[in-house]
Design a protein around this motif. Structure first.
Motif, PDB file in Angstrom:
ATOM      1  N   SER A 255       0.849  -1.196   0.000  1.00 42.62           N
ATOM      2  CA  SER A 255       0.000   0.000   0.000  1.00 42.62           C
ATOM      3  C   SER A 255       0.898   1.264   0.000  1.00 42.62           C
ATOM      4  CB  SER A 255      -0.929  -0.007   1.210  1.00 42.62           C
ATOM      5  OG  SER A 255      -0.180  -0.211   2.379  1.00 42.62           O
ATOM      6  N   SER A 256       2.198   1.012   0.011  1.00 46.13           N
ATOM      7  CA  SER A 256       3.111   2.163   0.030  1.00 46.13           C
ATOM      8  C   SER A 256       3.198   2.819  -1.330  1.00 46.13           C
ATOM      9  CB  SER A 256       4.500   1.708   0.481  1.00 46.13           C
ATOM     10  OG  SER A 256       5.371   2.793   0.404  1.00 46.13           O
ATOM     11  N   VAL A 257       3.338   4.120  -1.350  1.00 42.52           N
ATOM     12  CA  VAL A 257       3.520   4.826  -2.616  1.00 42.52           C
ATOM     13  C   VAL A 257       4.931   5.404  -2.697  1.00 42.52           C
ATOM     14  CG1 VAL A 257       1.120   5.372  -3.039  1.00 42.52           C
ATOM     15  CG2 VAL A 257       2.479   6.841  -1.549  1.00 42.52           C
TER      16      VAL A 257
ATOM     17  N   LYS B 289      -1.756  -1.792  -3.749  1.00 42.85           N
ATOM     18  CA  LYS B 289      -3.106  -1.946  -3.193  1.00 42.85           C
ATOM     19  C   LYS B 289      -3.865  -0.648  -3.417  1.00 42.85           C
ATOM     20  CE  LYS B 289      -2.208  -5.235   0.545  1.00 42.85           C
ATOM     21  NZ  LYS B 289      -2.030  -5.345   2.000  1.00 42.85           N
TER      22      LYS B 289
END
Lengths: 124, 179, 497
Positions: free
Chosen positions: A83-85, A104
């Protein structure tokens, strides 16, 4: 039939992703944290491993490092569900040899394509 | 100078006196005349003798007038302390009333002995010749010394006559020594 | 006191005084000398004429009676008058009558008498005095006098003059030495003070005032000037101080606002990373559920669909909860929370919340409530509910399965005390102090979803209730939060905070 190891702590995501992959025609083994995931990977020797990053006991990065240490699991394609950007994080992981990233939330087609591509690549 | 010489000079002078009688007085008499007037200026008379300012000082000549008019000339227009001076000539003593200076010219010594006592008590300055008034001396006595007329003064006599003789005059007085 | 300038002032004064007194002395002496000279001349003439008159008067009889011996005697009296060096008498015809010379000196006599009177001729005074008796002029007295007496007197006069000049000068020097001090001393004192002040820069010094004269006035004026300088210095100092103070204040304000801005930026980035994580998880679940429903096709069982729909609902709830937290925080930070007090029983209230949370409990977990009798409160129910929901859901979240959670409530002395105790993972000792910070999450919960806003919001809510919150925690053993607040709110209803 190809076997996929799915490691994800969130119950809903784990069960749903597992069901989606089974519907797509894969055999799926599930684990809720990195430690269980590592044991299953060594035991089952799946064709591909999908792992969450933020998990209790052992996170995704730690798991990858552990898999690389073992000769039996070293060559199994490894995909991080993240979920990291943070681009830095992705860059660092790729340099270490992570085979793919799936951000995600993900579309099922993206998931399927990535898996089939990596499986094909690995076979050849 | 010897006595003889002195006598000679005296004779000479006598001779001159004689000449004077004939008009012009001898030099000696002329000096005497001036001296008489001068006395008036060195003598002060008592107030009663000159009661007024204009009262004349009278110079009298008793006996032979040896001055001719010379004495008159000497006193003419003269004033002594505002007093005019006049000259009077007397033959006898009785003629003398007011007189301040009296020149007595008697040749006879006896006359001298007479007149001086007579004038005693009167404020008259008596002037005589030292060679003549031997006994009764006048107050001022002329004599000749070194060809000059000198005089002797008898201050006591003048004083008793009420006259005051100036010290200046007294300074000039000399003693006459017969010898 | 020994700088060359100072000496020059004293010297100048001395010089002026000496110069003036010297000039005055000199002029005075000259004036006196001239006066004396003329006085002496006339005195000499007068003296000689007096002698002449006496001699002439004495000579009257001698001339009247033609007695030059006596005349000589009279003239000899002139021996007493040493300055008469020659004399003679002429008779009325102008012939030499008698003569006199002093000492051995030889003096030619004029052949004939000249005009009557006395006069200076070369270095002699000569005089012709008439000898008069009554109204008659008897002759003339001639006298010649040297000026030895005059010169002698001039000599004495000169000595006196020089002594007076020197004495006066010395006296002037002595006196001026003393007197000039009355002028130079205050000037020097003033100069000294000025020098010292400029050296030490001490404006509190004052020059000593000596007299009431202009120098005294100068000293006073100087002192007044010093006072003004001092006052101005003080003003400048206080002004500087004020400025410094202002600069410090401004700097502080700037630093403050900078810090605030930095904090804001930090919070923004924390929010972004938190949001990215926390929003993605429920969104991933939702998307996977939708993907499954898509794949089920129409012939699939409703049970499966129903399960996926439940999951979607739960995830949306989760997202709503996160959003509510943000909104609460936003409201509180902008003071937009309204307090609505009402009466309620804490027992019932607690039980309702426990019931509400049952769905969240993990396997084997339970919440045990223990209260004490009737506990009527007059407080904002919503706020208190938020606080308890937060604390209890945290207890569930950070506890393992089968762990018991205790909720204890009591009231004593108008003080409500609520304790939420779990046997969960605990808070590491090193991070306990940051527990109420915004977006803070302990290191041991990085894998557990959470915004890091819950406790921050709880603390703020408790403060709204005029209450306090504290906790005790042991790593891996459990945590116990204690909340205390007044039984009855001091606020009336609807008071905007």
């Amino acid at each position: 039939m190809k076997t996929i190891l799915l490691i994800e702590d969130n119950l809903s995501i784990r069960e749903n992703t597992c069901e989606l992959l089974e519907l797509e025609g894969y055999k799926v083994i599930c684990a809720s944290n990195g430690k269980t995931g590592l044991q299953l990977a060594k035991k089952e020797l799946p064709d591909i491993i999908l792992s969450d990053v933020a998990m209790p006991m052992m996170n995704g990065h730690e798991l990858f490092a552990a898999l690389k240490k073992d000769s039996s699991t070293r060559d199994i394609p490894f995909v991080l569900l993240t979920s990291s950007v943070e681009k830095k994080e992705i860059q660092a992981a790729l340099e270490k040899g992570v085979n793919g990233f799936i951000g995600k939330p993900f579309e099922k087609d993206v998931l399927f394509q990535k898996i089939s591509f990596l499986l094909l690549e690995n076979n050849s | 100078m010897s006595n003889v010489g002195r006598v000679l000079v005296f004779l000479f002078l006598l001779n001159n006196l004689t000449l004077s009688a004939q008009g012009v007085p001898s030099k000696e008499h002329q000096i005497e005349a001036v001296f008489l007037f001068n006395f008036a200026q060195f003598v002060e008379w008592p107030a009663h003798a000159l009661p007024k300012a204009e009262a004349p000082i009278i110079i009298g000549v008793l006996g032979k007038n040896v001055f001719g008019t010379f004495l008159n000339d000497v006193v003419a227009n003269e004033r002594v302390k505002d007093h005019p001076v006049i000259v009077k000539y007397y033959d006898t003593i009785d003629e003398i009333t007011d007189c301040h200076i009296l020149f007595i010219n008697y040749t006879d010594i006896r006359q001298w002995d007479e007149i001086i006592p007579k004038l005693k008590g009167r404020s008259i300055l008596t002037v005589g010749d030292a060679n003549r008034d031997l006994k009764q001396r006048s107050m001022v006595r002329f004599f000749t010394k070194d060809d000059k007329i000198r005089f002797q003064i008898e201050p006591e006599a003048a004083k008793s006559a009420g006259l005051t003789i100036s010290s200046k005059l007294l300074r000039l007085a000399e003693n006459y020594n017969v010898n | 006191m020994k700088s060359p300038k100072n000496i020059s002032i004293q010297k100048k004064l001395l010089k002026f005084i000496l110069m003036i007194s010297g000039i005055i002395l000199f002029v005075t002496c000259i004036a006196f000398s001239v006066c004396e000279y003329y006085t002496f001349r006339s005195t000499t003439l007068l003296n000689l004429s007096t002698i002449g008159k006496v001699i002439a008067a004495n000579s009257t009889a001698a001339l009247a009676f033609d007695n030059n011996l006596d005349a000589e005697e009279i003239l000899t009296a002139l021996k007493a008058e040493s300055h008469v060096i020659a004399a003679c008498l002429y008779d009325k015809d102008g012939n030499l009558f008698s003569q006199y010379t002093s000492g051995s000196s030889v003096h030619p006599f004029p052949e004939k008498p000249e005009e009557d009177g006395y006069r200076f001729e070369h270095f002699y005074v000569i005089g012709f005095e008439p000898v008069i008796l009554g109204n008659n002029r008897l002759g003339t007295l001639y006298m010649k006098s040297d000026l030895k007496a005059m010169f002698a007197r001039f000599k004495i006069w000169g000595i006196i003059l020089i002594s007076v000049l020197l004495g006066g000068f010395a006296l002037a020097y002595f006196l001026s030495g003393i007197l000039q001090k009355s002028i130079s001393r205050p000037i020097l004192a003033l100069a000294e003070t000025v020098k010292e002040i400029s050296n030490v820069m001490d404006y509190s010094m004052r020059a000593k005032r000596s007299d009431n004269d202009e120098l005294g006035l100068l000293t006073t004026a100087f002192n007044q000037m010093l006072t003004q300088i001092q006052e101005q210095n003080l003003e400048i100092k206080s002004f500087n101080h004020m400025l410094e103070q202002k600069v410090i204040e401004r700097t502080l304000e700037l630093t403050d606002s900078l810090e605030r801005e930095q904090e804001m930026n930090e919070m923004k980035s924390r929010f972004v990373s938190m949001a990215s994580h926390e929003f993605r998880t429920p969104l991933t679940a939702i998307l996977s559920s939708i993907s499954l429903i898509e794949m089920y096709g129409t012939d699939q069982e409703d049970v499966k669909k129903g399960k996926q729909i439940e999951r979607i609902k739960s995830s949306v709830k989760n997202l709503t909860h996160i959003l509510n937290d943000f909104l609460s925080l936003e409201k509180m930070e902008h003071g937009k929370v309204e307090i609505e007090n009402e009466k309620f029983d804490l027992n019932e209230f607690s039980k309702d919340i426990i019931e509400e949370l049952k769905g969240m409990l993990k396997q084997g977990q339970s919440i045990n409530f223990s209260g004490g009798g009737v506990m009527d409160l007059f407080q904002d129910k919503t706020i208190l509910k938020n606080v308890l929901l937060n604390l209890l859901s945290n207890a569930i979240k950070y506890s393992e399965v089968d762990k018991e959670i205790n909720l204890l409530a009591s009231v004593s002395n108008n003080l409500v005390s609520i304790i939420v105790r779990d046997q969960g993972i605990g808070i590491p000792a090193g991070e306990q102090k940051n527990m109420f910070g915004k977006f803070f999450r302990a290191k041991n919960v990085s894998h557990i979803e959470g915004t890091g806003l819950g406790l921050n919001i709880v603390k703020k809510y408790i403060e709204l209730l005029d209450g306090t919150i504290c906790f005790e925690s042991k790593h891996k053993q459990g945590t116990s939060f204690t909340v205390e607040f007044p039984q009855n709110s001091k606020y009336e209803n609807n008071i905007a905070y």
